[in-house]
Scaffold this motif. Sequence first.
Motif, PDB file in Angstrom:
ATOM      1  N   ASN A  91       0.794  -1.270   0.127  1.00 37.60           N
ATOM      2  CA  ASN A  91       0.071  -0.043  -0.091  1.00 37.60           C
ATOM      3  C   ASN A  91       0.922   1.227  -0.071  1.00 37.60           C
ATOM      4  OD1 ASN A  91      -2.029   1.873   0.364  1.00 37.60           O
ATOM      5  ND2 ASN A  91      -2.615   1.100   2.377  1.00 37.60           N
ATOM      6  N   LEU A  92       0.598   2.054  -0.898  1.00 38.60           N
ATOM      7  CA  LEU A  92       1.632   3.135  -0.814  1.00 38.60           C
ATOM      8  C   LEU A  92       0.995   4.399   0.245  1.00 38.60           C
ATOM      9  CD1 LEU A  92       1.631   3.757  -4.919  1.00 38.60           C
ATOM     10  CD2 LEU A  92       3.387   2.659  -3.348  1.00 38.60           C
ATOM     11  N   ASN A  93       0.128   4.255   0.955  1.00 33.63           N
ATOM     12  CA  ASN A  93      -0.257   4.996   2.086  1.00 33.63           C
ATOM     13  C   ASN A  93       1.057   5.342   2.757  1.00 33.63           C
ATOM     14  OD1 ASN A  93      -1.288   6.254   4.178  1.00 33.63           O
ATOM     15  ND2 ASN A  93      -3.273   5.746   3.812  1.00 33.63           N
ATOM     16  N   MET A  94       1.491   6.177   3.073  1.00 34.12           N
ATOM     17  CA  MET A  94       2.759   6.493   4.006  1.00 34.12           C
ATOM     18  C   MET A  94       2.464   6.918   5.390  1.00 34.12           C
ATOM     19  SD  MET A  94       5.194   8.190   0.954  1.00 34.12           S
ATOM     20  CE  MET A  94       6.586   8.352   1.986  1.00 34.12           C
ATOM     21  N   LYS A  95       1.301   7.034   5.497  1.00 35.85           N
ATOM     22  CA  LYS A  95       0.767   7.869   6.848  1.00 35.85           C
ATOM     23  C   LYS A  95       1.262   7.383   8.258  1.00 35.85           C
ATOM     24  CE  LYS A  95      -3.663   8.909   9.515  1.00 35.85           C
ATOM     25  NZ  LYS A  95      -4.872   8.598   9.231  1.00 35.85           N
ATOM     26  N   ASP A  96       1.372   5.968   8.210  1.00 41.74           N
ATOM     27  CA  ASP A  96       1.894   5.327   9.341  1.00 41.74           C
ATOM     28  C   ASP A  96       3.386   4.892   9.310  1.00 41.74           C
ATOM     29  OD1 ASP A  96      -0.278   5.828  10.729  1.00 41.74           O
ATOM     30  OD2 ASP A  96      -1.421   3.758   9.879  1.00 41.74           O
ATOM     31  N   ASP A  97       4.020   5.269   8.349  1.00 38.40           N
ATOM     32  CA  ASP A  97       5.361   4.962   8.145  1.00 38.40           C
ATOM     33  C   ASP A  97       6.250   5.665   9.054  1.00 38.40           C
ATOM     34  OD1 ASP A  97       4.555   3.443   5.992  1.00 38.40           O
ATOM     35  OD2 ASP A  97       5.702   4.606   4.256  1.00 38.40           O
ATOM     36  N   LYS A  98       7.106   4.705   9.524  1.00 41.77           N
ATOM     37  CA  LYS A  98       8.243   5.458  10.452  1.00 41.77           C
ATOM     38  C   LYS A  98       9.757   5.369   9.951  1.00 41.77           C
ATOM     39  CE  LYS A  98       5.379   4.670  14.216  1.00 41.77           C
ATOM     40  NZ  LYS A  98       4.258   4.554  13.301  1.00 41.77           N
ATOM     41  N   PRO A  99      10.408   6.049  10.468  1.00 42.83           N
ATOM     42  CA  PRO A  99      12.020   6.172   9.854  1.00 42.83           C
ATOM     43  C   PRO A  99      12.815   4.920   9.755  1.00 42.83           C
ATOM     44  CG  PRO A  99      11.651   8.101  11.449  1.00 42.83           C
ATOM     45  CD  PRO A  99      10.560   7.085  11.698  1.00 42.83           C
ATOM     46  N   ILE A 100      13.189   4.659   8.961  1.00 42.47           N
ATOM     47  CA  ILE A 100      13.981   3.294   8.545  1.00 42.47           C
ATOM     48  C   ILE A 100      15.352   3.187   9.094  1.00 42.47           C
ATOM     49  CG2 ILE A 100      15.002   1.564   7.158  1.00 42.47           C
ATOM     50  CD1 ILE A 100      12.737   2.411   5.187  1.00 42.47           C
ATOM     51  N   GLY A 101      15.562   2.316  10.045  1.00 41.21           N
ATOM     52  CA  GLY A 101      17.119   2.086  10.785  1.00 41.21           C
ATOM     53  C   GLY A 101      17.616   3.453  11.644  1.00 41.21           C
ATOM     54  N   GLY A 102      16.581   3.947  12.107  1.00 37.57           N
ATOM     55  CA  GLY A 102      16.732   5.140  12.951  1.00 37.57           C
ATOM     56  C   GLY A 102      17.280   6.502  12.100  1.00 37.57           C
ATOM     57  N   GLU A 103      16.859   6.373  11.116  1.00 38.90           N
ATOM     58  CA  GLU A 103      17.144   7.711  10.012  1.00 38.90           C
ATOM     59  C   GLU A 103      16.895   8.877  10.430  1.00 38.90           C
ATOM     60  OE1 GLU A 103      15.889   8.656   5.625  1.00 38.90           O
ATOM     61  OE2 GLU A 103      14.385   8.144   6.687  1.00 38.90           O
ATOM     62  N   LYS A 104      17.477   9.909  10.439  1.00 38.74           N
ATOM     63  CA  LYS A 104      17.505  11.261  11.001  1.00 38.74           C
ATOM     64  C   LYS A 104      17.433  12.438   9.877  1.00 38.74           C
ATOM     65  CE  LYS A 104      18.271  10.017  15.379  1.00 38.74           C
ATOM     66  NZ  LYS A 104      17.072   9.890  16.214  1.00 38.74           N
ATOM     67  N   ARG A 105      16.701  13.336  10.118  1.00 36.61           N
ATOM     68  CA  ARG A 105      16.701  14.586   9.239  1.00 36.61           C
ATOM     69  C   ARG A 105      17.142  15.778   9.676  1.00 36.61           C
ATOM     70  NH1 ARG A 105      14.275  13.364   3.834  1.00 36.61           N
ATOM     71  NH2 ARG A 105      12.892  11.329   4.374  1.00 36.61           N
ATOM     72  N   SER A 106      17.887  16.594   8.838  1.00 40.36           N
ATOM     73  CA  SER A 106      18.352  17.918   9.393  1.00 40.36           C
ATOM     74  C   SER A 106      17.132  18.658   9.334  1.00 40.36           C
ATOM     75  CB  SER A 106      19.370  18.361   8.476  1.00 40.36           C
ATOM     76  OG  SER A 106      20.424  17.641   8.351  1.00 40.36           O
ATOM     77  N   LYS A 107      16.890  19.588  10.600  1.00 41.50           N
ATOM     78  CA  LYS A 107      15.748  20.335  10.770  1.00 41.50           C
ATOM     79  C   LYS A 107      16.226  21.537  11.874  1.00 41.50           C
ATOM     80  CE  LYS A 107      14.185  17.912  15.037  1.00 41.50           C
ATOM     81  NZ  LYS A 107      14.453  18.918  15.736  1.00 41.50           N
ATOM     82  N   GLU A 108      15.396  22.641  11.846  1.00 39.29           N
ATOM     83  CA  GLU A 108      15.719  23.703  12.691  1.00 39.29           C
ATOM     84  C   GLU A 108      15.336  23.031  14.094  1.00 39.29           C
ATOM     85  OE1 GLU A 108      13.578  28.097  13.665  1.00 39.29           O
ATOM     86  OE2 GLU A 108      13.205  26.775  11.661  1.00 39.29           O
ATOM     87  N   GLN A 109      16.262  23.632  15.143  1.00 37.03           N
ATOM     88  CA  GLN A 109      16.131  23.130  16.511  1.00 37.03           C
ATOM     89  C   GLN A 109      14.830  23.500  16.944  1.00 37.03           C
ATOM     90  OE1 GLN A 109      19.344  24.827  18.697  1.00 37.03           O
ATOM     91  NE2 GLN A 109      20.916  23.431  17.850  1.00 37.03           N
ATOM     92  N   GLY A 110      14.174  22.596  17.832  1.00 36.87           N
ATOM     93  CA  GLY A 110      12.799  22.925  18.217  1.00 36.87           C
ATOM     94  C   GLY A 110      11.870  22.523  17.328  1.00 36.87           C
ATOM     95  N   LYS A 111      12.253  22.215  16.116  1.00 35.88           N
ATOM     96  CA  LYS A 111      11.024  21.949  15.143  1.00 35.88           C
ATOM     97  C   LYS A 111      10.768  20.649  14.860  1.00 35.88           C
ATOM     98  CE  LYS A 111      10.137  26.578  14.449  1.00 35.88           C
ATOM     99  NZ  LYS A 111       8.640  26.990  14.662  1.00 35.88           N
TER     100      LYS A 111
END
Length: 138
Positions: A91-111
């Motif tokens: 199912n291509l629905n990504m609503k409940d997908d979680k990061p794979i293998g502890g994947e992290k994203r760069s983001k603004e602090q506190g956001k």
Amino acid sequence: MSRNKERLDKGGVTNQDSKRKEWSTYQNISKMYDIVYDGMVEAQVATKLPSSVWMDRDGKVVSKNEAFGQEVTHQVDHPEYIIFVDEVGNNLNMKDDKPIGGEKRSKEQGKIAKVAGSTAEAHYTVLGFTSGTGEPIL
């Protein structure tokens, strides 16, 4: 739970289809294989061996200690006439997908990092066809 803390802990739960669990027994799987092998013998693409043998990955008869897998009861005589089909769906629905293998994203602090993804239900099924010789067909 505190009395058995060395044996028990809390964790996530995975839902399992109850019908699949009821059907997936050794007896049912064994019966399914018997029906398939009988059909292959009837179609003259395989032969039932006089007695079970152990084989290695190359199809050579070996001792149990050198074997790969289960005992072999049939010899495939014409693999080019056998087709295996593997059904894969998702199912291509990504609503409940979680990061794979502890994947992290760069983001603004506190956001919170927000990533766009499909929330519509979009189920699909793919059938892969493979010849008994191991070559893909479709």
